[in-house]
Write an enzyme that holds these catalytic residues in place. Structure first.
Site, PDB file in Angstrom:
ATOM      1  N   LYS A  45       0.787  -1.236   0.000  1.00  0.00           N
ATOM      2  CA  LYS A  45       0.000   0.000   0.000  1.00  0.00           C
ATOM      3  C   LYS A  45       0.823   1.293   0.000  1.00  0.00           C
ATOM      4  CE  LYS A  45      -3.441  -1.025  -0.623  1.00  0.00           C
ATOM      5  NZ  LYS A  45      -3.846  -1.764  -1.851  1.00  0.00           N
ATOM      6  N   ALA A  46       2.077   1.198  -0.422  1.00  0.00           N
ATOM      7  CA  ALA A  46       2.921   2.398  -0.471  1.00  0.00           C
ATOM      8  C   ALA A  46       2.844   3.112  -1.816  1.00  0.00           C
ATOM      9  CB  ALA A  46       4.363   2.025  -0.156  1.00  0.00           C
ATOM     10  N   GLY A  47       2.059   2.572  -2.756  1.00  0.00           N
ATOM     11  CA  GLY A  47       1.991   3.195  -4.074  1.00  0.00           C
ATOM     12  C   GLY A  47       2.652   2.355  -5.158  1.00  0.00           C
ATOM     13  N   THR A  48       2.709   1.062  -4.911  1.00  0.00           N
ATOM     14  CA  THR A  48       3.312   0.107  -5.852  1.00  0.00           C
ATOM     15  C   THR A  48       2.710   0.213  -7.250  1.00  0.00           C
ATOM     16  OG1 THR A  48       2.901  -1.361  -3.951  1.00  0.00           O
ATOM     17  CG2 THR A  48       4.081  -2.293  -5.850  1.00  0.00           C
ATOM     18  N   THR A  49       1.377   0.236  -7.281  1.00  0.00           N
ATOM     19  CA  THR A  49       0.677   0.202  -8.565  1.00  0.00           C
ATOM     20  C   THR A  49       0.978   1.474  -9.359  1.00  0.00           C
ATOM     21  OG1 THR A  49      -1.041  -0.941  -7.326  1.00  0.00           O
ATOM     22  CG2 THR A  49      -1.589  -0.282  -9.575  1.00  0.00           C
ATOM     23  N   HIS A 107       6.908  -7.209  -2.463  1.00  0.00           N
ATOM     24  CA  HIS A 107       6.710  -6.576  -1.159  1.00  0.00           C
ATOM     25  C   HIS A 107       7.653  -7.192  -0.118  1.00  0.00           C
ATOM     26  CE1 HIS A 107       3.276  -4.297  -2.414  1.00  0.00           C
ATOM     27  NE2 HIS A 107       2.428  -5.286  -2.458  1.00  0.00           N
ATOM     28  N   SER A 137      -4.326   2.949   4.592  1.00  0.00           N
ATOM     29  CA  SER A 137      -4.568   2.312   3.295  1.00  0.00           C
ATOM     30  C   SER A 137      -4.574   0.783   3.445  1.00  0.00           C
ATOM     31  CB  SER A 137      -3.496   2.764   2.300  1.00  0.00           C
ATOM     32  OG  SER A 137      -3.725   2.191   1.043  1.00  0.00           O
ATOM     33  N   PHE A 229      -4.450   9.659 -10.450  1.00  0.00           N
ATOM     34  CA  PHE A 229      -5.326   8.818  -9.629  1.00  0.00           C
ATOM     35  C   PHE A 229      -6.654   8.559 -10.364  1.00  0.00           C
ATOM     36  CE2 PHE A 229      -8.706   8.359  -6.480  1.00  0.00           C
ATOM     37  CZ  PHE A 229      -8.240   7.278  -5.753  1.00  0.00           C
ATOM     38  N   GLY A 257      -6.042   8.069  -2.574  1.00  0.00           N
ATOM     39  CA  GLY A 257      -4.844   8.554  -3.236  1.00  0.00           C
ATOM     40  C   GLY A 257      -4.370   9.905  -2.715  1.00  0.00           C
TER      41      GLY A 257
HETATM   42  S1  PPS Z   1      -0.638  -2.905  -3.216  1.00  0.00           S
HETATM   43  O1  PPS Z   1      -1.872  -3.701  -2.969  1.00  0.00           O
HETATM   44  O2  PPS Z   1       0.318  -3.033  -2.115  1.00  0.00           O
HETATM   45  O3  PPS Z   1      -0.031  -3.181  -4.511  1.00  0.00           O
HETATM   46  O4  PPS Z   1      -1.161  -1.385  -3.192  1.00  0.00           O
HETATM   47  P1  PPS Z   1      -0.310  -0.124  -3.671  1.00  0.00           P
HETATM   48  O5  PPS Z   1      -0.470   0.051  -5.124  1.00  0.00           O
HETATM   49  O6  PPS Z   1       1.063  -0.198  -3.122  1.00  0.00           O
HETATM   50  O7  PPS Z   1      -1.018   1.057  -2.908  1.00  0.00           O
HETATM   51  C1  PPS Z   1      -2.348   1.458  -3.142  1.00  0.00           C
HETATM   52  C2  PPS Z   1      -2.463   2.888  -2.668  1.00  0.00           C
HETATM   53  O8  PPS Z   1      -1.863   3.749  -3.647  1.00  0.00           O
HETATM   54  C3  PPS Z   1      -2.835   4.672  -4.102  1.00  0.00           C
HETATM   55  N1  PPS Z   1      -2.617   5.028  -5.509  1.00  0.00           N
HETATM   56  C4  PPS Z   1      -2.454   6.285  -5.941  1.00  0.00           C
HETATM   57  N2  PPS Z   1      -2.398   7.448  -5.266  1.00  0.00           N
HETATM   58  C5  PPS Z   1      -2.258   8.581  -6.021  1.00  0.00           C
HETATM   59  N3  PPS Z   1      -2.165   8.588  -7.351  1.00  0.00           N
HETATM   60  C6  PPS Z   1      -2.208   7.448  -8.069  1.00  0.00           C
HETATM   61  N4  PPS Z   1      -2.122   7.472  -9.400  1.00  0.00           N
HETATM   62  C7  PPS Z   1      -2.362   6.214  -7.349  1.00  0.00           C
HETATM   63  N5  PPS Z   1      -2.444   4.912  -7.710  1.00  0.00           N
HETATM   64  C8  PPS Z   1      -2.611   4.208  -6.570  1.00  0.00           C
HETATM   65  C9  PPS Z   1      -4.150   3.939  -3.890  1.00  0.00           C
HETATM   66  O9  PPS Z   1      -5.250   4.812  -3.953  1.00  0.00           O
HETATM   67  C10 PPS Z   1      -3.904   3.347  -2.507  1.00  0.00           C
HETATM   68  O10 PPS Z   1      -3.885   4.344  -1.483  1.00  0.00           O
HETATM   69  P2  PPS Z   1      -5.174   4.792  -0.638  1.00  0.00           P
HETATM   70  O11 PPS Z   1      -4.658   5.720   0.415  1.00  0.00           O
HETATM   71  O12 PPS Z   1      -5.765   3.555  -0.043  1.00  0.00           O
HETATM   72  O13 PPS Z   1      -6.096   5.493  -1.573  1.00  0.00           O
END
Ligand code: PPS
Length: 293
Positions: A45-49, A107, A137, A229, A257
């Site tokens: 949930k650190a922003g991997t995607t 992870h 998150s 986002f 996000g």
């Molecule tokens: S995972 O399941 O570990 O792979 O999840 P991960 O991708 O690391 O984290 C998901 C959180 O990242 C936010 N996110 C974003 N934030 C801002 N901009 C963009 N483009 C974006 N893409 C993914 C996502 O909303 C999750 O955070 P939270 O706080 O829950 O919204």
């Protein structure tokens, strides 16, 4: 429909784990990294995607709509340690990935990373997110994902987070362990979710300079625009709508996000307790996080 039983957290060499991340352990440890692989490492949930999609667009965005519109990101950037048949196994997906370079997500805490990544001197991009937003998150993710342990209520979850009783272990150990690795392993870019929120274009520039890429200004703007986002939330290839253990009506994968959503969850008392505990665990003054921007 009957609710699926949730997996149980267990101790695995000192780190909290669930079966789907340890079942394929020998193949993970013996994984053959290639010198041009790029490892994208994060605590959950650190922003991997987000960072995965940015790299995917930087490398393959110009190759036409094929990949980006028909293959989910989690198949283009395999999750190394996942093993949950009948879904494809992470190491198999990575082995069969036709792209060069291969972008591979993990992870794992740093001590569990297959040694071939270090031997091959692969590039590593680590993304970290402040502990409070990361915890929030993660809480919502466990609520919506029946493939993860039951999170309990928020206050129970927060105590477990502070004690490191989490899948992939302690946030504190994770961000510190990878930070220490960066001091001794040069092919390493350590970045922060908060910086990406603050100025995505600047962070894309930094990534390009680390990766030795020189896209045009227009291409960089296109990457930035595709990876907002809102766009990623609408995009079926990036919003995890293809994964059936995730109930996005409970909480969407692309949830908020934002930086600072922790303020909507932490009570004053929880925040004080968290800060006190944080000081004890985070002794390295060089590793600093921002809780608002
Ligand atoms: S995972 O399941 O570990 O792979 O999840 P991960 O991708 O690391 O984290 C998901 C959180 O990242 C936010 N996110 C974003 N934030 C801002 N901009 C963009 N483009 C974006 N893409 C993914 C996502 O909303 C999750 O955070 P939270 O706080 O829950 O919204």
């Amino acid at each position: 429909m009957e609710a699926r039983p949730r997996p149980e957290l267990f101790d695995f060499h000192g780190v909290g784990m669930i079966k789907k991340f340890t079942e394929n352990w020998d193949n993970i440890q013996n994984f053959k990294a290639r010198a041009d692989d790029i490892l994208i490492a994060t605590y959950t949930k650190a922003g991997t995607t987000w960072v995965s999609y940015i790299l995917d667009l930087l490398y393959f965005g110009h190759m036409g709509p094929d990949g980006q519109t028909s293959i989910p990101l989690h198949d283009r950037v395999p999750f190394l340690e996942i093993c949950k048949p009948p879904l494809p196994i992470g190491t198999d997906l990575a082995d069969k990935l036709p792209t060069t370079p291969r972008l591979i997500k993990t992870h794992l805490p740093v001590q569990f990373v297959p040694k071939s990544f270090w031997e091959q001197r692969c590039r590593v991009v680590y993304m970290a997110r402040n502990a409070k937003d990361n915890a929030v998150s993660y809480f919502h993710f466990q609520r919506m994902n029946s493939g993860m342990p039951e999170p309990g209520d928020w206050s129970t979850f927060l105590l477990n987070f502070m004690e490191g009783k989490m899948v992939f272990g302690s946030w504190y150990d994770h961000v510190n362990g990878w930070w220490e690795k960066k001091q001794i392993y040069s092919n390493f870019h350590y970045m922060f979710y908060e910086d990406l929120i603050e100025d995505c274009r600047r962070e894309i520039d930094r990534l390009c300079s680390f990766l030795g890429l020189s896209p045009s200004a227009e291409e960089k703007e296109r990457v930035k625009a595709s990876a907002t986002f809102d766009n990623m939330k609408q995009n079926k290839m990036t919003n995890y709508s293809t994964i059936d253990t995730m109930n996005q009506t409970i909480s969407p994968f692309m949830r908020k996000g934002k930086v600072g959503d922790w303020k909507n969850h932490f009570t004053v008392a929880q925040n004080e307790q968290f800060d006190e505990d944080y000081k004890q665990k985070m002794k390295n003054p060089d590793l600093k996080f921002r809780y608002e921007i």
